[in-house]
Design an enzyme around this catalytic site. Structure first.
Site, PDB file in Angstrom:
ATOM      1  N   LYS A  79       0.844  -1.199   0.000  1.00 48.25           N
ATOM      2  CA  LYS A  79       0.000   0.000   0.000  1.00 48.25           C
ATOM      3  C   LYS A  79       0.880   1.250   0.000  1.00 48.25           C
ATOM      4  O   LYS A  79       1.931   1.267   0.669  1.00 48.25           O
ATOM      5  CB  LYS A  79      -0.912  -0.014   1.231  1.00 48.25           C
ATOM      6  CG  LYS A  79      -1.955   1.088   1.286  1.00 48.25           C
ATOM      7  CD  LYS A  79      -2.894   0.883   2.470  1.00 48.25           C
ATOM      8  CE  LYS A  79      -3.942   1.958   2.592  1.00 48.25           C
ATOM      9  NZ  LYS A  79      -4.864   1.721   3.726  1.00 48.25           N
ATOM     10  N   SER A 154      -9.771   1.803   2.896  1.00 47.85           N
ATOM     11  CA  SER A 154      -8.919   2.567   2.013  1.00 47.85           C
ATOM     12  C   SER A 154      -7.897   1.725   1.235  1.00 47.85           C
ATOM     13  O   SER A 154      -7.315   2.226   0.271  1.00 47.85           O
ATOM     14  CB  SER A 154      -8.173   3.631   2.819  1.00 47.85           C
ATOM     15  OG  SER A 154      -7.314   3.025   3.770  1.00 47.85           O
ATOM     16  N   SER A 178      -9.885  -0.640   7.011  1.00 48.50           N
ATOM     17  CA  SER A 178      -9.366  -0.469   5.654  1.00 48.50           C
ATOM     18  C   SER A 178      -8.720  -1.690   5.015  1.00 48.50           C
ATOM     19  O   SER A 178      -8.453  -1.677   3.822  1.00 48.50           O
ATOM     20  CB  SER A 178      -8.375   0.687   5.617  1.00 48.50           C
ATOM     21  OG  SER A 178      -9.098   1.875   5.478  1.00 48.50           O
TER      22      SER A 178
HETATM   23  N1  GLN Z   1     -13.020   4.101   6.548  1.00 52.45           N
HETATM   24  C1  GLN Z   1     -12.326   4.456   7.753  1.00 52.45           C
HETATM   25  C2  GLN Z   1     -11.920   5.907   7.709  1.00 52.45           C
HETATM   26  O1  GLN Z   1     -12.108   6.526   6.693  1.00 52.45           O
HETATM   27  C3  GLN Z   1     -11.164   3.553   7.992  1.00 52.45           C
HETATM   28  C4  GLN Z   1      -9.933   3.938   7.280  1.00 52.45           C
HETATM   29  C5  GLN Z   1      -8.786   3.029   7.574  1.00 52.45           C
HETATM   30  O2  GLN Z   1      -8.957   1.958   8.171  1.00 52.45           O
HETATM   31  N2  GLN Z   1      -7.611   3.454   7.173  1.00 52.45           N
HETATM   32  O3  GLN Z   1     -11.451   6.448   8.653  1.00 52.45           O
END
Ligand code: GLN
Length: 485
Positions: A79, A154, A178
């Site tokens: 990532k 994400s 994410s």
């Molecule tokens: N969707 C969550 C957020 O936007 C989790 C993001 C993540 O786990 N990096 O904060």
């Protein structure tokens, strides 16, 4: 069978037995990426020559008869918020569009020491804030099951790349879901390890008390292998826990006999996509048939989870992202009058809308007068959630939940409705707020053929149990499927 269809553990044994070289494996996956990635946009950058050079080195090691790990010769994607020396690390943001990492994250060092081949960096929501991988300046990641739909976020690039067999294994980060959410949208396995089990050194901080790096892959064996490769103590991360290196892959076993699975029905019954509920319930039935006991549990505090998560994570983000000021890293605005104006213009132009929203929210909840009202309350709520869940997990073995309330939605459908977007995380944030390990794996499809994920959460450092349970299910159903491409 095409090389790209093999699992990581299979590639590794073909490599060790001399049937195939690391160079051949790497070439096959690079070719695959060249052929399909333009459809999904999983990768932000691809490093062909360094990957081929690394593969050649690994082949030389094999020729010399050196000891090789269970992940040797396996191509992996990382990532784009995890540092790989000499490679770009953009975090999907204009702020770091041309930033080249001067050092390796600890997990990356570990992967190199296991002779993995890093082929490139994967697309993501800007600074890992999002649930759909639509906010990257490099464009939206598309779901391999339906390119008009999101891959989840994400770590959408991580999930899409694995699902599309561009790499057998990828490594993402999970702050509020994410890894698990995109895993469920793209039909892969995704593991969020226990907080502190995997070093965060070299991971761009979003919310330091919640962030964890973890693997995504197409089968549980590969997930176990990948987790073993990155887990363990690291003196460069002060929150890293000292525990023995895991050997989940070697210890992986089938059998759920006698395990108690707690299900908080009230949390989701009748409130989620009917197809998700149906698939999840049939997963539970299967678990019972295989010998597990299911029982209803009550999670009284869970209604605080989502608001507490968004307050805490935004507060920490507002502080962590203050380092992007146009002086120390990356982008700087072209025109400004004085230093203060430079900060303002750099941050206004360098960050996207969602990131700015989090910084504003975070700054607000930490400001004097509101700190007690919001931030302190959220921290208290998180403590209550932790206490409740830990006491439940003294009596039962795992908590089972759908990973997400719905399957992959259409691109653009939620991007202008942040709260609707945040609602996708309602079942995943619990594991981050409590620091507990959680796994997501495919448990069915909806009427349009889109994958559905089941999630299991258990006691700290008990990843083995999660992997064993998912492995038992996977073995029983004859393996997880991948999309036809
Ligand atoms: N969707 C969550 C957020 O936007 C989790 C993001 C993540 O786990 N990096 O904060």
């Amino acid at each position: 069978m095409e090389i790209y269809n093999y699992y990581a553990y299979e590639l590794n044994s073909l490599f060790k037995s001399g049937e195939i070289s690391a160079s051949e494996i790497t070439k096959a996956f690079l070719e695959r990426i060249r052929t399909v990635d333009s459809k999904f946009n999983s990768f932000i950058s691809i490093y062909e020559q360094p990957a081929l050079d690394a593969a050649q080195n690994i082949d030389t090691k094999r020729a010399r008869g050196e000891q090789l790990s269970g992940l040797a010769a396996v191509p992996v994607g990382i990532k784009d918020n995890i540092a790989v020396k000499g490679m770009k690390m953009t975090c999907g943001s204009k702020m770091l569009e041309n930033f080249i990492s001067p050092y390796n994250a600890s997990v990356v060092e570990k992967l190199y020491s296991k002779d993995c081949v890093i082929v490139g960096k994967l697309n993501m929501d800007e600074f890992a804030m999002g649930s759909s991988s639509e906010t990257s300046i490099f464009g939206v990641v598309r779901n391999p099951y339906d390119i008009d739909r999101v891959a989840g976020g994400s770590s959408g690039g991580c999930a899409a790349a694995v699902s599309a067999r561009e790499v057998p294994v990828s490594f993402g980060s999970d702050t509020g879901g994410s890894i698990r959410l995109p895993a469920s949208f793209c039909g892969t396995v995704g593991l969020k390890p226990t907080y502190s089990a995997v070093s965060r050194y070299g991971l761009t901080a979003f919310s330091s008390s919640l962030d964890q790096i973890g693997p995504l892959s197409r089968c549980v064996k590969d997930t176990a292998l990948a987790y073993d490769a990155i887990s363990g103590h690291d003196s460069r991360d002060s929150t890293s826990c000292s525990f023995k290196n895991t050997k989940c892959f070697d210890d992986l076993k089938c059998g759920v006999n006698g395990l108690t699975v707690g299900v908080p029905y009230e949390l989701f019954s009748g409130k989620i996509d009917p197809s998700v509920e149906e698939s999840f319930n049939s997963f539970l039935k299967k678990a019972e048939m295989l010998g597990a006991k299911t029982e209803e549990i009550e999670l009284k505090t869970s209604r605080f989870a989502l608001p507490a998560y968004y307050v805490i994570s935004s507060a920490e983000a507002s502080s962590n992202l203050s380092r992007f000021d146009g002086v120390r890293y990356g982008f700087r605005a072209n025109h400004y009058t004085d230093t203060n104006d430079m900060y303002i213009k750099t941050r206004s132009e360098g960050f996207g809308e969602e990131v700015k929203r989090r910084i504003l929210l975070g700054t607000f909840v930490l400001s004097s007068g509101y700190y007690d009202k919001y931030y302190k309350k959220a921290v208290n709520a998180a403590r209550q959630i932790r206490n409740e869940i830990n006491s439940i997990l003294e009596k039962i073995d795992v908590i089972a939940l759908p990973t997400a309330p719905q399957t992959a939605f259409k691109i653009g459908e939620k991007i202008s409705a942040p709260v609707e977007m945040y609602n996708n995380d309602v079942f995943t944030v619990i594991a981050n707020l409590t620091g507990l390990p959680a796994i997501s794996f495919p448990c069915g499809r909806d009427n349009s053929g889109l994958p559905i994920g089941a999630q299991l959460i258990t006691r700290a450092f008990n990843e083995q149990m999660l992997l064993d349970m998912a492995y038992t299910y996977e073995t029983d159903i004859g393996g997880f499927s991948s999309p036809e491409l």
